[in-house]
Design an enzyme around this catalytic site. Structure first.
Site, mmCIF file in Angstrom:
data_model
loop_
_atom_site.group_PDB
_atom_site.id
_atom_site.type_symbol
_atom_site.label_atom_id
_atom_site.label_comp_id
_atom_site.label_asym_id
_atom_site.label_seq_id
_atom_site.Cartn_x
_atom_site.Cartn_y
_atom_site.Cartn_z
ATOM 1 N N GLU A 11 42.045 28.407 37.519
ATOM 2 C CA GLU A 11 42.070 29.866 37.664
ATOM 3 C C GLU A 11 42.654 30.161 39.039
ATOM 4 O O GLU A 11 42.035 29.849 40.063
ATOM 5 C CB GLU A 11 40.659 30.447 37.546
ATOM 6 C CG GLU A 11 40.604 31.945 37.786
ATOM 7 C CD GLU A 11 39.178 32.478 37.855
ATOM 8 O OE1 GLU A 11 39.009 33.649 38.267
ATOM 9 O OE2 GLU A 11 38.235 31.730 37.517
ATOM 10 N N ASP A 20 35.213 40.401 44.548
ATOM 11 C CA ASP A 20 35.194 39.077 45.162
ATOM 12 C C ASP A 20 34.164 39.003 46.277
ATOM 13 O O ASP A 20 33.906 39.988 46.971
ATOM 14 C CB ASP A 20 36.568 38.725 45.744
ATOM 15 C CG ASP A 20 37.624 38.547 44.674
ATOM 16 O OD1 ASP A 20 37.240 38.165 43.548
ATOM 17 O OD2 ASP A 20 38.805 38.789 44.951
#
Length: 264
Positions: A49, A60
């Site tokens: 990924e 994030d």
């Protein structure tokens, strides 16, 4: 069946779950990020990924935000993502997914983005801020190009939203967890198991759990009830602290507990 789904099915048939490894493209620089991704593939990671750095990475954590902001400061451009995928897929056979917020895809052009990703050898997209009922353009483009599309599901998702994620995802459904947070392990593990069970009830055949997984024990535990474990921050921190050799060692430890294979 998609390349990612085939990989997950093969790992399941072999009696073990899938290890998905995340790294941002362009960190600490483009060439090193490519080497680090190849090192993951050489040391037990089954699916890559690759995160595209973005100026507003609201989903994030701190470690990944710091890395992606550093990549942007060094001049990362979207085309570098495709260059990285092409370079990596020339050297490894494992599937490569891009993880991106939706705005860069819109700005680039959805159809153009899909075509460039296919040309680079990419397998599909993980889109954390795109929900299936707002994804008509991407659904059409990914159907045309046979790219995988991975939507997210969380413990807070409604049953209707989970069904949408199951129906529209291809490759796997990304089950969001907070696995591994100190002092709350039992609760968050129960939440992760719960969302996977709900996804199964909604018809999911392939579910991977991510966010907060950082040890081989957690990887094995997740793979007892899901189809794959996604590890990101640990690998990004290893790269930041010790470079490609450290990220190779971290991947090998997560996958097997053995020393890394160094072939470069």
């Amino acid at each position: 069946m998609s390349r990612v789904a085939e990989t997950i099915a093969a790992r399941k048939a072999a009696g073990s779950g899938t290890l998905v490894g995340y790294l941002p493209v362009g960190y600490p620089d483009l060439a090193t990020s490519i080497e680090a991704a190849v090192a993951l593939a050489e040391n037990g990671v089954d699916v890559l990924e690759l995160g595209l750095p973005y100026s507003d990475p609201v989903m994030d954590g701190v470690v990944i935000q710091k890395a992606t902001q550093a990549a942007l400061a060094r001049g990362f451009k979207l085309r570098h993502g495709f260059e990285a995928v092409a370079a990596i897929t020339e050297r490894t056979d494992i599937p490569v997914l891009l993880m991106t917020y939706w705005n860069p895809v819109l700005q680039f052009g959805v159809e153009r983005f899909a075509d460039e990703l296919v040309a680079a050898g990419g397998a599909g997209l993980i889109t954390p801020d795109l929900v299936p009922d707002e994804a008509a353009q991407w659904l059409a483009a990914s159907d045309r190009t046979d790219l995988d599309r991975v939507f997210l599901a969380a413990p807070s998702s409604t049953d209707a939203r989970l069904r949408q994620a199951v129906e529209k995802s291809r490759g796997f459904v990304y089950a969001v967890s907070t696995m591994g947070i100190t002092g709350a392990r039992a609760d968050v593990d129960a939440a992760a198991r719960g969302v996977v069970a709900r996804l199964r009830s909604a018809g999911a055949t392939s579910t991977c759990v991510g966010i907060g997984i950082s040890t081989p024990e957690q990887v094995r535990e997740v793979n007892e009830y899901a189809d794959g474990a996604i590890v990101g921050s640990l690998l990004v921190k290893a790269l930041a602290d010790g470079g490609v050799d450290a990220v190779a060692a971290a991947a090998a430890h997560l996958a097997t507990g053995k020393l890394p294979v160094v072939s470069r």
